[in-house]
Motif scaffolding. Sequence first.
Motif: not given
Length: 200
Positions: A27, A84, A88, A103, A106, A110, A120, A133, A135
Amino acid sequence: PGVGKTTCIQKVLAILRRKIPSLLIKGFYTKECREGSQRIGFDLVSLNRAAVAAPRTEILARVGQKKPKLGKYSVNVDNVRNVVARSLSLNRIRSQSKALIIIDEVGKMEILCDGFFPAVEKLLDITQLPSIILGTIPISKKIPQVDALKAREDTLILMMTKSNRDELATVLASVIFEALNSVSETSAKELLSSYIVDVD
């Protein structure tokens, strides 16, 4: 903004790397770029497995006139696309039995990259325990993509404040450590939910 989300992420990573040296960490996180006391933009820092390896840093945004723009910042969507693809990667994450995917964040910058949010969503769709995950989102702003994430049944939202941010990294690291070693998705969610109640 400025509440300490990225600092919290960095502390969580440091704790988990000590506890689980073999843990795959993928990430990225976002950090401010400053010249003296002036903020001139933001950088993307890609994460990799080796704690000792220097992370790769790329420009996310700088003060400027080049489009696309968000406020006073010109956003480098090509660099978002590169991050990305590199950080990812679905194939790399899918092949691991245990992984932590970061992440951060978001956000509007982005999302200006058309491939970012679909990546994502795909990650959320395929990620199952014992992978997690972690984020960050700009929870106070109305962004359709962020609202879609908040509405998912497989996500849990925790509000960071200036009063809880100091303890939050330790709490999150403990919860993630236990969830990574959990055999049950239900028990992991219950564990996470109990901590969220405690720190609110």
